[in-house]
Design a protein around this motif. Structure first.
Motif, mmCIF file in Angstrom:
data_model
loop_
_atom_site.group_PDB
_atom_site.id
_atom_site.type_symbol
_atom_site.label_atom_id
_atom_site.label_comp_id
_atom_site.label_asym_id
_atom_site.label_seq_id
_atom_site.Cartn_x
_atom_site.Cartn_y
_atom_site.Cartn_z
ATOM 1 N N ARG A 145 83.148 71.586 45.272
ATOM 2 C CA ARG A 145 81.791 72.071 45.233
ATOM 3 C C ARG A 145 81.817 73.126 44.223
ATOM 4 N NH1 ARG A 145 78.382 76.069 47.397
ATOM 5 N NH2 ARG A 145 80.196 76.703 48.700
ATOM 6 N N LEU A 146 82.748 74.111 44.121
ATOM 7 C CA LEU A 146 83.168 75.156 43.242
ATOM 8 C C LEU A 146 83.157 74.613 41.716
ATOM 9 C CD1 LEU A 146 85.124 77.945 44.908
ATOM 10 C CD2 LEU A 146 82.698 77.820 44.719
ATOM 11 N N LYS A 147 84.028 73.724 41.705
ATOM 12 C CA LYS A 147 84.044 72.953 40.436
ATOM 13 C C LYS A 147 82.786 72.303 39.957
ATOM 14 C CE LYS A 147 88.978 71.615 40.651
ATOM 15 N NZ LYS A 147 90.145 70.475 40.627
ATOM 16 N N ARG A 148 82.284 71.603 40.650
ATOM 17 C CA ARG A 148 80.767 71.048 40.496
ATOM 18 C C ARG A 148 79.965 72.455 39.717
ATOM 19 N NH1 ARG A 148 81.496 67.881 44.964
ATOM 20 N NH2 ARG A 148 79.965 69.342 46.153
ATOM 21 N N ILE A 149 79.765 73.453 40.766
ATOM 22 C CA ILE A 149 79.157 74.392 40.430
ATOM 23 C C ILE A 149 79.571 75.095 38.910
ATOM 24 C CG2 ILE A 149 78.579 76.909 40.945
ATOM 25 C CD1 ILE A 149 78.785 76.305 43.957
ATOM 26 N N ARG A 151 80.951 73.290 36.400
ATOM 27 C CA ARG A 151 80.478 72.553 35.594
ATOM 28 C C ARG A 151 79.095 72.734 35.211
ATOM 29 N NH1 ARG A 151 83.841 68.808 38.275
ATOM 30 N NH2 ARG A 151 82.090 67.986 39.197
ATOM 31 N N PHE A 152 78.222 72.655 36.517
ATOM 32 C CA PHE A 152 76.709 73.130 36.520
ATOM 33 C C PHE A 152 76.451 74.450 35.700
ATOM 34 C CE2 PHE A 152 72.796 74.984 38.373
ATOM 35 C CZ PHE A 152 71.822 74.167 37.826
ATOM 36 N N THR A 153 77.427 75.568 36.035
ATOM 37 C CA THR A 153 77.181 76.905 35.304
ATOM 38 C C THR A 153 77.293 76.563 33.814
ATOM 39 O OG1 THR A 153 77.894 77.708 37.487
ATOM 40 C CG2 THR A 153 78.069 79.182 35.551
ATOM 41 N N HIS A 154 78.716 75.847 33.713
ATOM 42 C CA HIS A 154 78.910 75.680 32.191
ATOM 43 C C HIS A 154 77.642 75.087 31.240
ATOM 44 C CE1 HIS A 154 80.633 73.752 28.883
ATOM 45 N NE2 HIS A 154 81.474 74.971 28.631
ATOM 46 N N ASP A 155 77.309 73.963 32.164
ATOM 47 C CA ASP A 155 75.951 73.462 31.392
ATOM 48 C C ASP A 155 74.947 74.330 31.310
ATOM 49 O OD1 ASP A 155 77.389 70.986 31.305
ATOM 50 O OD2 ASP A 155 76.179 70.235 33.224
ATOM 51 N N LEU A 156 74.758 75.251 32.242
ATOM 52 C CA LEU A 156 73.387 76.180 32.212
ATOM 53 C C LEU A 156 73.886 77.319 31.033
ATOM 54 C CD1 LEU A 156 72.600 77.174 35.959
ATOM 55 C CD2 LEU A 156 71.323 75.491 34.198
ATOM 56 N N HIS A 157 75.241 77.441 31.088
ATOM 57 C CA HIS A 157 75.426 78.637 30.169
ATOM 58 C C HIS A 157 75.603 77.885 28.539
ATOM 59 C CE1 HIS A 157 77.899 81.748 28.240
ATOM 60 N NE2 HIS A 157 78.624 80.921 27.599
ATOM 61 N N THR A 158 75.698 76.593 28.430
ATOM 62 C CA THR A 158 75.631 76.028 26.978
ATOM 63 C C THR A 158 73.860 76.102 26.847
ATOM 64 O OG1 THR A 158 77.615 74.591 27.509
ATOM 65 C CG2 THR A 158 75.826 73.995 25.750
ATOM 66 N N GLN A 159 73.138 75.565 27.846
ATOM 67 C CA GLN A 159 71.671 75.588 27.661
ATOM 68 C C GLN A 159 71.313 77.170 27.260
ATOM 69 O OE1 GLN A 159 69.943 73.953 30.981
ATOM 70 N NE2 GLN A 159 70.850 72.010 30.703
ATOM 71 N N LEU A 160 71.963 78.054 28.101
ATOM 72 C CA LEU A 160 71.438 79.590 27.883
ATOM 73 C C LEU A 160 71.918 79.910 26.111
ATOM 74 C CD1 LEU A 160 70.468 82.042 28.970
ATOM 75 C CD2 LEU A 160 72.603 82.631 29.753
#
Length: 608
Positions: A145-149, A151-160
């Motif tokens: 779950r933390l890895k998914r988070i 990855r999601f955080t990484h995507d959010l970071h990229t979008q950010l």
């Protein structure tokens, strides 16, 4: 006592050391080294345990450290010390010291045990292996779950980052716009400050030249040229005035900076046109000469360029000056020390200052003309007064002689003269009397404007009563009725005010209708003046003659119908104008006439 006890404990001679035992029996070197190395190793092992605990405690600052753990360190130190003493006992019989350390170790162990026993239930409640497996599976799921988070955080970071990049570009664009707007505002602010300083300068110049006298105009213009030169920061300022119509130089004003070379320009039009013909041709056609760089003049202005370069002029600005639509001169700046780009502010400064200078010069010229005209008028008035004296004395004397001798002729030869002769004599006497009245009216008319102002606070009701007393015979003969409203006090010349009312009332009585004359006088207040109205029920006047009757000698009827000289209303108009008022009428033929006149409302002190 203490030294003896220490010596007893450390070096007791009552016992043999372990080494002695080893020696007493068969000496076995291997056995000695075996005890020495084993005890030393055990001591080092015990000593390393507290060091490890201390290191672990320092690294686990964020976790609580149970107090019972701290008892392990003294316990292990004591245990290590016991083995050190065992090594020492090989050579020295320190059995008392070793026993004491063992007792201390036991005490520490009992305290430690007392602290550890309450934690036994917690130790029993520790998870078993199956629980650990389940717990590890849960940890794996948490990790996924933390890895998914992550990855999601990484995507959010990229979008950010993308949004930050876009926002940064927007902010940079906005910053550029803001910078441009700030620069524009600074420019506008600087322009407004310059405009304010320019308005203050023009205000000071206007105040300086508003009432300048002809004696001070030259010095004041030179001071004004210096003022605008310092304001604009130029090396030289000049004003050339042309004499019309051939544009000869009538006057030259010049101011130069002391640090720059003083340039002397021609003093007549011919030399000026010879030196700078291209510039003068532009000035004649009312064009502004704006030359930031003399070297860039066109080919047709090569003569102008050579002359200006000889004078070390690098930049030039000239404006034609006008008065009444005609070219009267030019005003200019030039820069000698360096080239200069002339701004709209420089042109505006020259134009406004030039208008002030030209208006002041023309005003002084008009003042001089006015003074000359006043002197001529005073001379004419003196001649008119002399003529008036001649008219009042020398012309009336023959009239009196004609009238007197004609009346004597009628009395002496009445019986010898027939009716036609007596009629002729009456014509002569009547003509002489009319001529006398005409001369007297002309004298009154001429004196109205020449009498010194004797204004004072006058009651209109008292004046009206005095007029009625003067006209009592005419009022009684015509059965005239005169009424009036409450009348104010005015600042006026009382004698002329009496003459005004007397002429108007006498005029209403003279031009009566078949009914008895009815005259009413009223007054209203309008802004800063009193408006008086004299209304009668006479024969009235055709409106087309409303202005004509106030002109001297203008009559609407023959002398036989209505006698008079035609000067009475002209005198009224002159009196009102002398009091800075106006007079007019409203009338309908056959329905009477209303005469209006205005007098300013002013106090007695201001009139003086």
């Amino acid at each position: 006592m203490i030294p003896e006890l220490s010596n007893y404990i450390l070096t007791s001679n009552l016992f043999f050391s372990q080494g002695d035992c080893y020696i007493y029996h068969t000496w076995n070197l291997i056995l000695v080294w075996l005890h020495l190395i084993g005890d030393s190793a055990i001591a080092l092992a015990f000593y390393s345990i507290p060091l490890g605990l201390i290191y672990w405690a320092r690294k686990q600052k964020n976790q609580p450290f149970p107090p019972s753990i701290w008892f392990l360190s003294p316990f292990f130190i004591c245990c290590g010390t016991i083995y050190v003493l065992e090594v020492w006992a090989i050579w020295q019989p320190i059995y008392w010291l070793t026993g004491g350390v063992k007792i201390i170790t036991v005490i520490i162990f009992m305290v430690m045990a007392n602290q550890l026993f309450p934690h036994i239930p917690q130790a029993l409640s520790l998870l078993n292996s199956q629980h650990l497996i389940t717990f590890n599976q849960q940890l794996d799921r948490q990790i996924d779950r933390l890895k998914r988070i992550d990855r999601f955080t990484h995507d959010l970071h990229t979008q950010l980052e993308t949004r930050v990049t876009e926002r940064t570009l927007e902010l940079n664009t906005l910053n550029q716009k803001l910078t441009q707007e700030i620069n524009e505002r600074k420019y506008v602010e600087a322009t407004l400050q310059y405009q304010l300083r320019l308005e203050q300068l023009i205000g000071r110049l206007s105040s300086q030249f508003i009432n300048i006298s002809a004696e001070k105009i030259n010095d004041s213009i030179r001071e004004g040229l210096q003022t605008i030169s310092n304001f604009a920061g130029v090396d030289r300022t000049y004003l050339f005035l042309f004499a019309q119509p051939d544009m000869l130089l009538a006057h030259t004003y010049q101011w130069s900076n002391l640090q720059s070379r003083s340039v002397i320009f021609p003093s007549d039009k011919t030399e000026l046109e010879q030196n700078i013909p291209w510039v003068m041709d532009k000035i004649k056609y009312k064009q502004i000469i704006n030359l930031p760089n003399i070297d860039n003049l066109p080919l047709e202005a090569s003569q102008d360029q050579n002359y200006l370069q000889q004078q070390n002029i690098k930049s030039l600005l000239m404006l034609p000056m006008f008065y009444g639509g005609s070219l009267v001169g030019l005003l200019g700046f030039d820069s000698i020390s360096q080239q200069r780009n002339w701004t709209k502010g420089d042109i505006q400064l020259l134009r406004l200052a030039g208008e002030i200078f030209i208006n002041a010069i023309e005003r002084c010229r008009q003042q001089q003309q006015l003074i000359l005209r006043t002197q001529q008028l005073e001379s004419s008035n003196q001649e008119l007064q002399q003529f008036t004296h001649i008219v009042s004395h020398d012309l009336q004397e023959p009239l009196r002689a004609i009238s007197s001798y004609t009346e004597l002729l009628e009395e002496e030869y009445r019986e010898q003269l027939d009716a036609e002769a007596r009629e002729y004599i009456n014509f002569v006497v009547g003509g002489a009397q009319r001529m006398k009245q005409l001369i007297q009216d002309l004298l009154v008319f001429s004196r109205v404007g020449r009498q010194p102002q004797n204004f004072s606070l006058v009651s209109c009701e008292e004046v009206l009563k005095e007029v009625i007393a003067n006209l009592k015979i005419a009022i009684d003969e015509n059965e005239a009725v005169i009424t009036w409203d409450r009348l104010p006090q005015v600042v006026a010349d009382k004698s002329q005010l009496i003459q005004l009312w007397q002429n108007l009332i006498a005029n209403s009585i003279k031009f009566r209708s078949e009914e008895s004359p009815k005259i009413h006088i009223s007054v209203t207040t309008k802004e800063q003046e009193f408006v008086f109205c004299l209304r009668d029920n006479g024969i009235g006047i055709d409106p087309k003659h409303a202005e004509r009757i106030f002109v001297i000698f203008q009559r609407l009827h023959t002398r036989r119908t209505y006698p008079g000289t035609g000067i009475g209303l002209a005198i009224c108009k002159k009196i009102i104008e002398r009091h800075r008022g106006m007079i007019w009428l409203e009338s309908v033929p056959g329905s009477g006439t209303a005469f209006y006149f205005s007098l300013p409302i002013r106090n007695q002190q201001s009139s003086r």
